[in-house]
Design a protein around this motif. Structure first.
Motif, PDB file in Angstrom:
ATOM      1  N   ASN A 197      28.631  32.216 -23.715  1.00  0.00           N
ATOM      2  CA  ASN A 197      28.289  32.784 -25.008  1.00  0.00           C
ATOM      3  C   ASN A 197      29.546  33.290 -25.701  1.00  0.00           C
ATOM      4  O   ASN A 197      30.586  33.468 -25.073  1.00  0.00           O
ATOM      5  CB  ASN A 197      27.293  33.926 -24.836  1.00  0.00           C
ATOM      6  CG  ASN A 197      25.992  33.486 -24.207  1.00  0.00           C
ATOM      7  OD1 ASN A 197      25.530  32.359 -24.413  1.00  0.00           O
ATOM      8  ND2 ASN A 197      25.373  34.375 -23.437  1.00  0.00           N
ATOM      9  N   SER A 198      29.429  33.523 -26.989  1.00  0.00           N
ATOM     10  CA  SER A 198      30.546  34.057 -27.786  1.00  0.00           C
ATOM     11  C   SER A 198      31.833  33.273 -27.541  1.00  0.00           C
ATOM     12  O   SER A 198      32.903  33.844 -27.313  1.00  0.00           O
ATOM     13  CB  SER A 198      30.763  35.538 -27.458  1.00  0.00           C
ATOM     14  OG  SER A 198      29.594  36.282 -27.729  1.00  0.00           O
ATOM     15  N   LEU A 199      31.706  31.971 -27.587  1.00  0.00           N
ATOM     16  CA  LEU A 199      32.860  31.114 -27.312  1.00  0.00           C
ATOM     17  C   LEU A 199      33.939  31.291 -28.375  1.00  0.00           C
ATOM     18  O   LEU A 199      33.637  31.517 -29.560  1.00  0.00           O
ATOM     19  CB  LEU A 199      32.422  29.655 -27.248  1.00  0.00           C
ATOM     20  CG  LEU A 199      31.673  29.276 -25.970  1.00  0.00           C
ATOM     21  CD1 LEU A 199      30.868  28.005 -26.177  1.00  0.00           C
ATOM     22  CD2 LEU A 199      32.644  29.112 -24.814  1.00  0.00           C
ATOM     23  N   ASN A 200      35.183  31.200 -27.950  1.00  0.00           N
ATOM     24  CA  ASN A 200      36.298  31.234 -28.889  1.00  0.00           C
ATOM     25  C   ASN A 200      37.225  30.050 -28.607  1.00  0.00           C
ATOM     26  O   ASN A 200      37.070  29.345 -27.600  1.00  0.00           O
ATOM     27  CB  ASN A 200      37.028  32.574 -28.823  1.00  0.00           C
ATOM     28  CG  ASN A 200      37.558  32.884 -27.446  1.00  0.00           C
ATOM     29  OD1 ASN A 200      38.349  32.107 -26.900  1.00  0.00           O
ATOM     30  ND2 ASN A 200      37.132  34.000 -26.865  1.00  0.00           N
ATOM     31  N   PHE A 241      30.409  34.976 -20.126  1.00  0.00           N
ATOM     32  CA  PHE A 241      29.963  33.854 -19.307  1.00  0.00           C
ATOM     33  C   PHE A 241      29.126  34.387 -18.140  1.00  0.00           C
ATOM     34  O   PHE A 241      29.397  35.465 -17.618  1.00  0.00           O
ATOM     35  CB  PHE A 241      31.146  33.082 -18.730  1.00  0.00           C
ATOM     36  CG  PHE A 241      31.956  32.303 -19.730  1.00  0.00           C
ATOM     37  CD1 PHE A 241      31.773  32.454 -21.098  1.00  0.00           C
ATOM     38  CD2 PHE A 241      32.921  31.408 -19.300  1.00  0.00           C
ATOM     39  CE1 PHE A 241      32.515  31.743 -22.012  1.00  0.00           C
ATOM     40  CE2 PHE A 241      33.677  30.682 -20.193  1.00  0.00           C
ATOM     41  CZ  PHE A 241      33.478  30.849 -21.538  1.00  0.00           C
ATOM     42  N   THR A 242      28.144  33.590 -17.742  1.00  0.00           N
ATOM     43  CA  THR A 242      27.319  33.930 -16.577  1.00  0.00           C
ATOM     44  C   THR A 242      27.186  32.709 -15.690  1.00  0.00           C
ATOM     45  O   THR A 242      26.738  31.657 -16.141  1.00  0.00           O
ATOM     46  CB  THR A 242      25.931  34.405 -17.000  1.00  0.00           C
ATOM     47  OG1 THR A 242      26.047  35.543 -17.876  1.00  0.00           O
ATOM     48  CG2 THR A 242      25.111  34.811 -15.775  1.00  0.00           C
ATOM     49  N   ILE A 243      27.552  32.870 -14.430  1.00  0.00           N
ATOM     50  CA  ILE A 243      27.399  31.797 -13.459  1.00  0.00           C
ATOM     51  C   ILE A 243      26.120  32.037 -12.667  1.00  0.00           C
ATOM     52  O   ILE A 243      25.779  33.172 -12.345  1.00  0.00           O
ATOM     53  CB  ILE A 243      28.627  31.703 -12.527  1.00  0.00           C
ATOM     54  CG1 ILE A 243      28.570  30.440 -11.669  1.00  0.00           C
ATOM     55  CG2 ILE A 243      28.770  32.952 -11.672  1.00  0.00           C
ATOM     56  CD1 ILE A 243      29.856  30.158 -10.907  1.00  0.00           C
ATOM     57  N   SER A 244      25.413  30.953 -12.393  1.00  0.00           N
ATOM     58  CA  SER A 244      24.188  31.069 -11.605  1.00  0.00           C
ATOM     59  C   SER A 244      23.948  29.748 -10.891  1.00  0.00           C
ATOM     60  O   SER A 244      24.610  28.750 -11.180  1.00  0.00           O
ATOM     61  CB  SER A 244      22.989  31.416 -12.490  1.00  0.00           C
ATOM     62  OG  SER A 244      22.747  30.402 -13.447  1.00  0.00           O
ATOM     63  N   LYS A 245      23.006  29.742  -9.976  1.00  0.00           N
ATOM     64  CA  LYS A 245      22.700  28.506  -9.255  1.00  0.00           C
ATOM     65  C   LYS A 245      21.231  28.458  -8.918  1.00  0.00           C
ATOM     66  O   LYS A 245      20.573  29.488  -8.793  1.00  0.00           O
ATOM     67  CB  LYS A 245      23.542  28.385  -7.985  1.00  0.00           C
ATOM     68  CG  LYS A 245      23.333  29.499  -6.975  1.00  0.00           C
ATOM     69  CD  LYS A 245      24.168  29.272  -5.733  1.00  0.00           C
ATOM     70  CE  LYS A 245      23.946  30.402  -4.731  1.00  0.00           C
ATOM     71  NZ  LYS A 245      24.584  30.113  -3.420  1.00  0.00           N
ATOM     72  N   ASP A 246      20.742  27.254  -8.764  1.00  0.00           N
ATOM     73  CA  ASP A 246      19.375  26.998  -8.334  1.00  0.00           C
ATOM     74  C   ASP A 246      19.474  26.194  -7.055  1.00  0.00           C
ATOM     75  O   ASP A 246      19.753  24.990  -7.092  1.00  0.00           O
ATOM     76  CB  ASP A 246      18.615  26.230  -9.421  1.00  0.00           C
ATOM     77  CG  ASP A 246      17.150  26.043  -9.090  1.00  0.00           C
ATOM     78  OD1 ASP A 246      16.804  25.956  -7.895  1.00  0.00           O
ATOM     79  OD2 ASP A 246      16.338  25.944 -10.032  1.00  0.00           O
ATOM     80  N   ASN A 247      19.281  26.859  -5.931  1.00  0.00           N
ATOM     81  CA  ASN A 247      19.459  26.182  -4.644  1.00  0.00           C
ATOM     82  C   ASN A 247      18.451  25.043  -4.451  1.00  0.00           C
ATOM     83  O   ASN A 247      18.785  24.018  -3.861  1.00  0.00           O
ATOM     84  CB  ASN A 247      19.318  27.192  -3.503  1.00  0.00           C
ATOM     85  CG  ASN A 247      20.479  28.162  -3.457  1.00  0.00           C
ATOM     86  OD1 ASN A 247      21.609  27.824  -3.839  1.00  0.00           O
ATOM     87  ND2 ASN A 247      20.223  29.375  -3.002  1.00  0.00           N
ATOM     88  N   ALA A 248      17.256  25.208  -4.958  1.00  0.00           N
ATOM     89  CA  ALA A 248      16.229  24.175  -4.793  1.00  0.00           C
ATOM     90  C   ALA A 248      16.617  22.888  -5.522  1.00  0.00           C
ATOM     91  O   ALA A 248      16.246  21.788  -5.107  1.00  0.00           O
ATOM     92  CB  ALA A 248      14.883  24.682  -5.294  1.00  0.00           C
TER      93      ALA A 248
END
Length: 122
Positions: free
Chosen positions: A83-86, A67-74
Motif C-alpha cells: 500500500n501507499s506505493l512510491n 507492506f504486509t507479508i502473509s502466507k496461506d499454507n493450504a
C-alpha cells in the motif's frame, strides 16, 4: 527442488496498491523462511519482507507500515500486500524460500522465482 511463480506486479501511480502472490510447488516440505526480495534499477538486491514457519515477520524499515507479508499454507502461496506505493518501490520483486532461517538476507535463500515487475509512477 522448489518451484516458485510470482504474479501480481504491474504499473501504478504513487499512493496506489498492489498485491503480489507467489505459488510454491515441488518439494515444499520443511520450508522455514519465505521472503520477498526486490532489485531496483541500478540497485542491489534488498530483502523487503520475510515470514518464518512460526509466523515471525520482518520488514525493511522503508516498507514498515505500508507492506504486509502473509502466507496461506493450504495453498502454498505467499503474499505481499503493498500500500501507499512510491516511486522508490519500483523494482523487480522476487519470491524466495529456504529450509533454514534466511530472514531479510537475500544471500541466504536457496530457491527463487523469476520475478514480477512493479513500476510506480509519480
Amino acid at each position: 527442488e522448489v518451484q516458485l511463480v510470482e504474479s501480481g506486479g504491474g504499473s501504478v501511480q504513487e499512493g496506489g496498491s498492489l498485491r503480489l502472490s507467489c505459488v510454491a510447488s515441488g518439494h515444499t516440505a520443511n520450508i522455514w523462511s519465505m521472503g520477498w526480495v526486490r532489485q531496483g534499477p541500478g540497485k542491489e538486491r534488498e530483502g523487503v519482507a520475510s515470514i518464518d514457519n512460526d509466523g515471525t515477520t520482518r520488514y525493511v524499515a522503508s516498507v514498515e507500515g505500508r507492506f504486509t507479508i502473509s502466507k496461506d499454507n493450504a495453498k502454498n502461496t505467499l503474499y505481499l500486500q503493498m500500500n501507499s506505493l512510491n516511486v522508490e518501490d519500483t523494482a523487480m520483486y522476487y519470491c524466495a524460500v529456504d529450509r533454514t532461517y534466511a530472514g531479510p538476507d537475500p544471500a541466504l535463500y536457496a530457491y527463487w522465482g523469476q520475478g514480477t515487475q512493479v513500476t510506480v509512477s509519480s
